[in-house]
Write a protein that holds these residues in place. Sequence first.
Motif, mmCIF file in Angstrom:
data_model
loop_
_atom_site.group_PDB
_atom_site.id
_atom_site.type_symbol
_atom_site.label_atom_id
_atom_site.label_comp_id
_atom_site.label_asym_id
_atom_site.label_seq_id
_atom_site.Cartn_x
_atom_site.Cartn_y
_atom_site.Cartn_z
ATOM 1 N N GLY A 1 0.801 -1.213 0.000
ATOM 2 C CA GLY A 1 0.000 0.000 0.000
ATOM 3 C C GLY A 1 0.833 1.262 0.000
ATOM 4 N N GLU A 2 1.952 1.234 0.734
ATOM 5 C CA GLU A 2 2.825 2.406 0.818
ATOM 6 C C GLU A 2 3.451 2.754 -0.528
ATOM 7 O OE1 GLU A 2 3.906 4.514 3.290
ATOM 8 O OE2 GLU A 2 2.381 3.748 4.670
ATOM 9 N N VAL A 3 3.719 1.738 -1.352
ATOM 10 C CA VAL A 3 4.465 1.987 -2.592
ATOM 11 C C VAL A 3 3.582 1.957 -3.835
ATOM 12 C CG1 VAL A 3 6.545 1.025 -1.558
ATOM 13 C CG2 VAL A 3 5.130 -0.437 -3.007
ATOM 14 N N GLY A 4 2.272 1.723 -3.651
ATOM 15 C CA GLY A 4 1.379 1.839 -4.788
ATOM 16 C C GLY A 4 1.022 0.551 -5.501
ATOM 17 N N PHE A 5 1.422 -0.597 -4.937
ATOM 18 C CA PHE A 5 0.930 -1.858 -5.479
ATOM 19 C C PHE A 5 -0.414 -2.166 -4.827
ATOM 20 C CE2 PHE A 5 5.587 -2.851 -6.247
ATOM 21 C CZ PHE A 5 5.477 -2.740 -7.630
ATOM 22 N N ALA A 6 -1.347 -2.648 -5.602
ATOM 23 C CA ALA A 6 -2.712 -2.821 -5.102
ATOM 24 C C ALA A 6 -2.799 -3.826 -3.969
ATOM 25 C CB ALA A 6 -3.636 -3.234 -6.247
ATOM 26 N N THR A 7 -2.002 -4.881 -4.036
ATOM 27 C CA THR A 7 -2.072 -5.942 -3.035
ATOM 28 C C THR A 7 -0.675 -6.471 -2.724
ATOM 29 O OG1 THR A 7 -2.260 -7.687 -4.702
ATOM 30 C CG2 THR A 7 -4.320 -6.680 -3.923
ATOM 31 N N GLY A 8 -0.581 -7.210 -1.628
ATOM 32 C CA GLY A 8 0.680 -7.874 -1.321
ATOM 33 C C GLY A 8 1.069 -8.867 -2.402
ATOM 34 N N ALA A 9 0.062 -9.501 -3.007
ATOM 35 C CA ALA A 9 0.348 -10.451 -4.086
ATOM 36 C C ALA A 9 1.009 -9.751 -5.269
ATOM 37 C CB ALA A 9 -0.942 -11.141 -4.531
ATOM 38 N N SER A 10 0.551 -8.542 -5.561
ATOM 39 C CA SER A 10 1.154 -7.775 -6.653
ATOM 40 C C SER A 10 2.604 -7.424 -6.337
ATOM 41 C CB SER A 10 0.349 -6.503 -6.905
ATOM 42 O OG SER A 10 0.917 -5.737 -7.940
#
Length: 315
Positions: free
Chosen positions: A282-291
């Motif tokens: 979330g902090e770096v702009g990926f939608a999910t941890g999986a991403s």
Amino acid sequence: MDHVERVVVLALEGIYPFELGIPSRIFGAADGRYEVLTCSVDGRPVRTNADFSVTVEHGPEVLGTADTVVIPPITPSYVTSLLSDEIAAALAHIRPGARIVSICTGAFVLAAAGLLDGRPATTHWQLAEHFRAMFPKVDLDPDVLFVDDGSVLTSAGAASGVDVCLHLIRKDHGSELANRVARRCVVPPWRDGGQAQYIEQPVPEPSAAGTAATRHWALEHLGEPLTLADLAGHARMSLRTFARRFNEEVGMSPGRWLIQQRVARARHLLESSDLSVDQIAGEVGFATGASLRQHLNAAIGVSPQAYRRTFQTVH
């Protein structure tokens, strides 16, 4: 202190003095983590492409003690498709499992030794066609600053030798040490884009706006779901104009650049914080941890958990 990595630099006839000194300067600033030695094929002085020669302290046998071997560039007139007996004998000292790194035309030496057959590699963009003609078995990519293919790394011209050495420090000991070394040497810890930004091309009109300010803005808003339209809007350009100008300046698409920046920020947070993978995503702009897991694995071949275990224990 952990194991001290021994880096041995092989100075060949026609060596470029600037690049010859890069490994010693960069690795030598890494808090004693590396020992750098320089040798020649016979232990004798080596002529540079400048108006002086250099004296080395070691012969080729020291290559057999190296954890990492660096081949700096030689003047193109010394480049051949076949190794001399002396160079071949020197390279034969390198032990299995040692990393081998080339800078600029040093890739020609590795290719002539057969070490790049079937591998991805790079060299200076001006010599790309010459390289392809000489070594068609090599998967040459002249657009990047360096290629990390595990045990063999190749880099482009001059300053990309700094890039690949910093990359190795980052890979071995994490971004904190690599960033510290970069600050000591007054160089950027990571350069965006590839060689395309350095290839001679028409100069934009003086009134033409660039994308640097938008890149800076994007880095301050990485946690947001930035789109190409967002970036182009900030730059006050059409989508097509922004994408073209961005690629001209950076050497890659805006989307690819954003992913690189997000992965780099995620690596820093994995090293320096106790945030969960989902929180970092979330902090770096990926939608999910999986991403985040997918992009980190694509970039460096490991999971977030494995990366954190490796680098949070580095001191």
